[in-house]
Design a protein around this motif. Sequence first.
Motif, mmCIF file in Angstrom:
data_model
loop_
_atom_site.group_PDB
_atom_site.id
_atom_site.type_symbol
_atom_site.label_atom_id
_atom_site.label_comp_id
_atom_site.label_asym_id
_atom_site.label_seq_id
_atom_site.Cartn_x
_atom_site.Cartn_y
_atom_site.Cartn_z
ATOM 1 N N TRP A 60 -30.114 55.933 27.561
ATOM 2 C CA TRP A 60 -30.988 55.557 29.000
ATOM 3 C C TRP A 60 -31.711 56.622 29.203
ATOM 4 C CZ3 TRP A 60 -25.336 54.184 30.892
ATOM 5 C CH2 TRP A 60 -24.923 53.165 30.394
ATOM 6 N N LYS A 69 -21.354 58.691 25.012
ATOM 7 C CA LYS A 69 -21.194 57.721 26.059
ATOM 8 C C LYS A 69 -19.488 57.439 26.173
ATOM 9 C CE LYS A 69 -24.850 56.139 27.960
ATOM 10 N NZ LYS A 69 -25.734 57.125 27.359
ATOM 11 N N GLY A 91 -24.666 50.097 25.507
ATOM 12 C CA GLY A 91 -23.976 51.036 26.137
ATOM 13 C C GLY A 91 -23.295 52.008 25.304
ATOM 14 N N CYS A 111 -18.217 52.043 27.753
ATOM 15 C CA CYS A 111 -19.397 52.216 28.929
ATOM 16 C C CYS A 111 -20.392 51.447 29.201
ATOM 17 C CB CYS A 111 -19.935 53.677 28.548
ATOM 18 S SG CYS A 111 -21.052 54.309 29.914
ATOM 19 N N PRO A 113 -23.235 49.271 30.804
ATOM 20 C CA PRO A 113 -24.452 49.735 31.488
ATOM 21 C C PRO A 113 -24.499 49.556 32.758
ATOM 22 C CG PRO A 113 -24.959 48.601 29.203
ATOM 23 C CD PRO A 113 -23.406 48.332 29.635
ATOM 24 N N ALA A 117 -29.906 50.442 34.082
ATOM 25 C CA ALA A 117 -29.905 50.878 32.533
ATOM 26 C C ALA A 117 -30.989 50.436 31.792
ATOM 27 C CB ALA A 117 -28.619 50.540 31.747
ATOM 28 N N HIS A 132 -26.436 45.257 31.292
ATOM 29 C CA HIS A 132 -25.030 45.116 31.878
ATOM 30 C C HIS A 132 -24.202 43.704 31.369
ATOM 31 C CE1 HIS A 132 -21.592 45.654 34.798
ATOM 32 N NE2 HIS A 132 -21.533 44.433 34.915
ATOM 33 N N PHE A 135 -24.410 43.259 27.547
ATOM 34 C CA PHE A 135 -23.463 43.942 26.932
ATOM 35 C C PHE A 135 -21.987 43.114 27.279
ATOM 36 C CE2 PHE A 135 -19.690 46.800 27.095
ATOM 37 C CZ PHE A 135 -20.011 47.899 26.150
#
Length: 245
Positions: A60, A69, A91, A111, A113, A117, A132, A135
Amino acid sequence: MHYRIINWNIERHGPGSWQAASLTGDIAVLKPDLVCLTEAWKQTLSQLDGYSVSAPGAAWSAQDPDERKVLLWSRRSWENVEVAHELDSLGGCLTGLTTIGPDKVRIVGLCIPYQFASPLGQVSKAKQWEMHERFLCKLEPLLSKWSTERPMIVLGDFNRRMPRSWGPKKSYELLERVFERLNIVTTGSLDNVDDRTVDHVAVSSQFNPSQVMGIPAESADGRKRSDHFGVMVDCLYTGFQTRHF
Protein backbone atom coordinates in the motif's frame (compact mmCIF):
# COMPACT_ATOMS: atom_id res chain seq x y z
CA MET A 1 -4.26 -29.48 26.21
CA HIS A 2 -3.36 -25.84 26.89
CA TYR A 3 -2.34 -23.70 23.93
CA ARG A 4 -1.09 -20.10 24.00
CA ILE A 5 -1.58 -17.68 21.09
CA ILE A 6 -0.08 -14.21 20.60
CA ASN A 7 -1.16 -11.76 17.90
CA TRP A 8 0.46 -8.33 17.31
CA ASN A 9 0.81 -5.69 14.60
CA ILE A 10 4.32 -4.29 15.11
CA GLU A 11 3.99 -1.20 12.89
CA ARG A 12 6.72 -2.17 10.38
CA HIS A 13 9.59 -1.84 12.85
CA GLY A 14 12.66 -3.57 11.46
CA PRO A 15 14.41 -6.46 13.27
CA GLY A 16 17.29 -4.17 14.27
CA SER A 17 15.03 -1.63 15.99
CA TRP A 18 14.65 -1.31 19.76
CA GLN A 19 10.89 -1.60 19.32
CA ALA A 20 11.08 -5.02 17.64
CA ALA A 21 13.72 -6.23 20.13
CA SER A 22 11.56 -5.14 23.08
CA LEU A 23 8.30 -6.68 21.96
CA THR A 24 9.84 -9.92 20.70
CA GLY A 25 11.65 -10.20 24.03
CA ASP A 26 8.29 -9.96 25.80
CA ILE A 27 6.83 -12.53 23.42
CA ALA A 28 9.63 -14.98 24.21
CA VAL A 29 9.06 -14.59 27.97
CA LEU A 30 5.36 -15.45 27.51
CA LYS A 31 6.30 -18.80 25.89
CA PRO A 32 3.62 -18.96 23.19
CA ASP A 33 2.78 -21.95 21.04
CA LEU A 34 1.64 -19.80 18.11
CA VAL A 35 2.45 -16.21 17.10
CA CYS A 36 1.05 -14.06 14.32
CA LEU A 37 2.77 -10.76 13.59
CA THR A 38 1.40 -8.36 11.00
CA GLU A 39 3.34 -5.54 9.38
CA ALA A 40 6.53 -7.31 10.42
CA TRP A 41 9.77 -8.43 8.75
CA LYS A 42 10.69 -11.99 7.79
CA GLN A 43 13.54 -12.01 10.36
CA THR A 44 11.51 -10.60 13.26
CA LEU A 45 11.13 -13.85 15.22
CA SER A 46 14.37 -15.51 14.14
CA GLN A 47 15.63 -15.64 17.75
CA LEU A 48 12.70 -17.79 18.91
CA ASP A 49 13.15 -21.55 18.87
CA GLY A 50 10.49 -22.68 16.43
CA TYR A 51 9.39 -22.33 12.84
CA SER A 52 8.47 -19.17 10.92
CA VAL A 53 6.67 -18.74 7.61
CA SER A 54 5.67 -15.44 6.04
CA ALA A 55 3.98 -13.70 3.11
CA PRO A 56 4.87 -10.26 1.65
CA GLY A 57 1.28 -9.30 0.94
CA ALA A 58 0.08 -6.24 -0.93
CA ALA A 59 2.09 -3.01 -1.00
CA TRP A 60 0.00 0.00 0.00
CA SER A 61 3.13 2.16 0.26
CA ALA A 62 6.84 1.74 -0.49
CA GLN A 63 8.31 -1.14 1.54
CA ASP A 64 11.52 -3.10 2.01
CA PRO A 65 11.76 -6.52 0.27
CA ASP A 66 12.04 -8.17 3.69
CA GLU A 67 8.81 -6.66 5.03
CA ARG A 68 5.90 -9.04 5.53
CA LYS A 69 2.20 -8.34 5.90
CA VAL A 70 1.88 -11.67 7.76
CA LEU A 71 4.44 -13.66 9.74
CA LEU A 72 3.40 -16.89 11.44
CA TRP A 73 5.54 -18.69 14.02
CA SER A 74 4.80 -22.07 15.59
CA ARG A 75 6.59 -24.09 18.23
CA ARG A 76 5.90 -27.10 16.00
CA SER A 77 6.84 -27.41 12.33
CA TRP A 78 4.64 -26.34 9.40
CA GLU A 79 3.14 -28.37 6.57
CA ASN A 80 1.20 -27.43 3.42
CA VAL A 81 2.00 -23.73 3.70
CA GLU A 82 0.16 -21.68 1.09
CA VAL A 83 -0.16 -18.02 0.20
CA ALA A 84 -3.74 -17.22 -0.83
CA HIS A 85 -2.75 -15.07 -3.82
CA GLU A 86 -6.24 -13.75 -4.49
CA LEU A 87 -6.08 -12.24 -0.99
CA ASP A 88 -2.36 -11.50 -0.85
CA SER A 89 -2.80 -9.10 -3.77
CA LEU A 90 -5.21 -7.04 -1.64
CA GLY A 91 -3.82 -7.41 1.89
CA GLY A 92 -2.14 -10.44 3.41
CA CYS A 93 -3.16 -14.08 3.84
CA LEU A 94 -1.00 -17.07 4.73
CA THR A 95 -2.17 -20.51 5.80
CA GLY A 96 -0.56 -23.75 6.85
CA LEU A 97 -0.93 -26.78 9.09
CA THR A 98 0.80 -27.28 12.41
CA THR A 99 0.25 -29.87 15.13
CA ILE A 100 -1.50 -29.59 18.47
CA GLY A 101 -1.26 -32.85 20.33
CA PRO A 102 -1.91 -35.57 17.76
CA ASP A 103 -3.90 -33.33 15.40
CA LYS A 104 -3.11 -31.27 12.34
CA VAL A 105 -4.68 -27.83 12.82
CA ARG A 106 -5.10 -25.17 10.17
CA ILE A 107 -3.72 -21.74 10.98
CA VAL A 108 -4.72 -18.71 8.87
CA GLY A 109 -2.85 -15.43 9.28
CA LEU A 110 -4.53 -12.31 7.91
CA CYS A 111 -3.85 -8.65 7.34
CA ILE A 112 -7.21 -7.27 6.20
CA PRO A 113 -6.85 -3.91 4.41
CA TYR A 114 -7.50 -0.80 6.46
CA GLN A 115 -10.09 1.73 5.35
CA PHE A 116 -7.73 3.86 3.20
CA ALA A 117 -5.78 0.95 1.66
CA SER A 118 -5.04 1.32 -2.05
CA PRO A 119 -2.51 -0.47 -4.29
CA LEU A 120 0.85 1.27 -4.50
CA GLY A 121 1.12 3.17 -7.78
CA GLN A 122 -2.56 2.99 -8.67
CA VAL A 123 -3.39 6.41 -10.12
CA SER A 124 -7.04 6.39 -9.15
CA LYS A 125 -7.01 5.54 -5.45
CA ALA A 126 -9.38 2.87 -4.15
CA LYS A 127 -12.42 4.20 -2.35
CA GLN A 128 -12.53 4.03 1.44
CA TRP A 129 -13.26 0.46 2.63
CA GLU A 130 -13.22 -0.86 -0.96
CA MET A 131 -10.15 -3.06 -0.47
CA HIS A 132 -11.39 -4.15 2.96
CA GLU A 133 -14.70 -5.37 1.56
CA ARG A 134 -13.14 -6.99 -1.52
CA PHE A 135 -10.77 -8.92 0.74
CA LEU A 136 -13.60 -10.18 2.93
CA CYS A 137 -15.66 -11.28 -0.08
CA LYS A 138 -12.73 -13.37 -1.36
CA LEU A 139 -11.98 -14.72 2.12
CA GLU A 140 -15.51 -15.97 2.75
CA PRO A 141 -15.47 -19.09 0.50
CA LEU A 142 -11.99 -20.04 1.71
CA LEU A 143 -12.96 -19.95 5.39
CA SER A 144 -16.16 -21.82 4.60
CA LYS A 145 -14.14 -24.59 2.92
CA TRP A 146 -11.34 -24.73 5.49
CA SER A 147 -13.72 -24.79 8.46
CA THR A 148 -15.17 -28.14 7.33
CA GLU A 149 -11.78 -29.85 7.06
CA ARG A 150 -10.15 -29.66 10.51
CA PRO A 151 -9.81 -27.48 13.64
CA MET A 152 -8.78 -23.95 12.76
CA ILE A 153 -7.37 -20.70 14.18
CA VAL A 154 -7.69 -17.48 12.18
CA LEU A 155 -5.80 -14.47 13.49
CA GLY A 156 -4.18 -11.20 12.49
CA ASP A 157 -5.09 -7.57 11.90
CA PHE A 158 -8.80 -7.38 11.03
CA ASN A 159 -8.75 -3.56 11.06
CA ARG A 160 -12.12 -3.42 12.85
CA ARG A 161 -12.92 -3.15 16.53
CA MET A 162 -15.65 -5.48 17.71
CA PRO A 163 -18.40 -4.80 18.48
CA ARG A 164 -18.66 -2.00 15.92
CA SER A 165 -18.32 1.60 17.09
CA TRP A 166 -17.49 3.35 13.80
CA GLY A 167 -17.12 2.64 10.09
CA PRO A 168 -19.71 1.35 7.61
CA LYS A 169 -22.34 -0.99 8.97
CA LYS A 170 -22.29 -2.83 5.64
CA SER A 171 -18.63 -3.86 5.89
CA TYR A 172 -19.00 -4.77 9.56
CA GLU A 173 -21.94 -7.06 8.81
CA LEU A 174 -19.86 -8.62 6.04
CA LEU A 175 -17.06 -9.29 8.55
CA GLU A 176 -19.52 -10.93 10.94
CA ARG A 177 -20.93 -13.11 8.16
CA VAL A 178 -17.49 -14.24 6.97
CA PHE A 179 -16.57 -15.37 10.50
CA GLU A 180 -19.96 -16.79 11.51
CA ARG A 181 -18.55 -20.35 11.76
CA LEU A 182 -15.85 -19.26 14.22
CA ASN A 183 -15.71 -17.73 17.68
CA ILE A 184 -13.90 -14.36 17.65
CA VAL A 185 -12.65 -14.49 21.24
CA THR A 186 -11.09 -11.00 21.24
CA THR A 187 -14.40 -9.12 20.96
CA GLY A 188 -14.95 -6.39 23.56
CA SER A 189 -12.62 -4.65 26.00
CA LEU A 190 -9.55 -6.73 26.86
CA ASP A 191 -8.10 -7.29 30.31
CA ASN A 192 -4.77 -5.63 31.10
CA VAL A 193 -5.26 -2.79 28.60
CA ASP A 194 -8.95 -1.87 29.12
CA ASP A 195 -9.43 -1.28 25.40
CA ARG A 196 -10.80 -2.96 22.31
CA THR A 197 -8.52 -4.32 19.63
CA VAL A 198 -8.47 -4.51 15.84
CA ASP A 199 -6.12 -7.53 16.07
CA HIS A 200 -8.31 -10.56 16.54
CA VAL A 201 -8.17 -14.29 17.19
CA ALA A 202 -10.98 -16.51 15.90
CA VAL A 203 -11.15 -20.21 16.75
CA SER A 204 -13.20 -23.25 15.86
CA SER A 205 -15.26 -25.15 18.42
CA GLN A 206 -12.36 -27.36 19.54
CA PHE A 207 -10.78 -24.39 21.34
CA ASN A 208 -12.16 -23.15 24.66
CA PRO A 209 -10.57 -19.81 25.69
CA SER A 210 -9.51 -19.63 29.34
CA GLN A 211 -7.81 -16.21 29.21
CA VAL A 212 -7.91 -13.31 26.74
CA MET A 213 -5.82 -10.24 27.50
CA GLY A 214 -3.94 -7.35 25.94
CA ILE A 215 -0.16 -6.85 26.04
CA PRO A 216 0.70 -3.16 26.50
CA ALA A 217 2.12 -1.28 23.53
CA GLU A 218 4.48 0.50 25.92
CA SER A 219 7.75 -1.05 27.07
CA ALA A 220 8.65 -1.34 30.76
CA ASP A 221 10.29 2.10 30.63
CA GLY A 222 7.17 3.69 29.09
CA ARG A 223 8.29 3.97 25.46
CA LYS A 224 5.72 3.12 22.79
CA ARG A 225 6.73 0.10 20.72
CA SER A 226 3.83 0.00 18.26
CA ASP A 227 0.62 1.80 17.44
CA HIS A 228 -1.13 -1.50 18.33
CA PHE A 229 -1.09 -3.35 21.64
CA GLY A 230 -0.62 -7.09 21.53
CA VAL A 231 -3.19 -9.80 22.21
CA MET A 232 -2.68 -13.06 24.11
CA VAL A 233 -5.20 -15.91 24.17
CA ASP A 234 -4.90 -19.07 26.26
CA CYS A 235 -7.09 -21.95 25.13
CA LEU A 236 -7.90 -25.48 26.16
CA TYR A 237 -7.73 -27.59 23.00
CA THR A 238 -10.11 -30.56 23.06
CA GLY A 239 -9.93 -31.62 19.41
CA PHE A 240 -8.30 -34.96 20.17
CA GLN A 241 -11.36 -35.84 22.29
CA THR A 242 -14.22 -34.23 20.42
CA ARG A 243 -14.12 -33.85 16.65
CA HIS A 244 -16.72 -31.59 15.07
CA PHE A 245 -15.24 -31.39 11.58
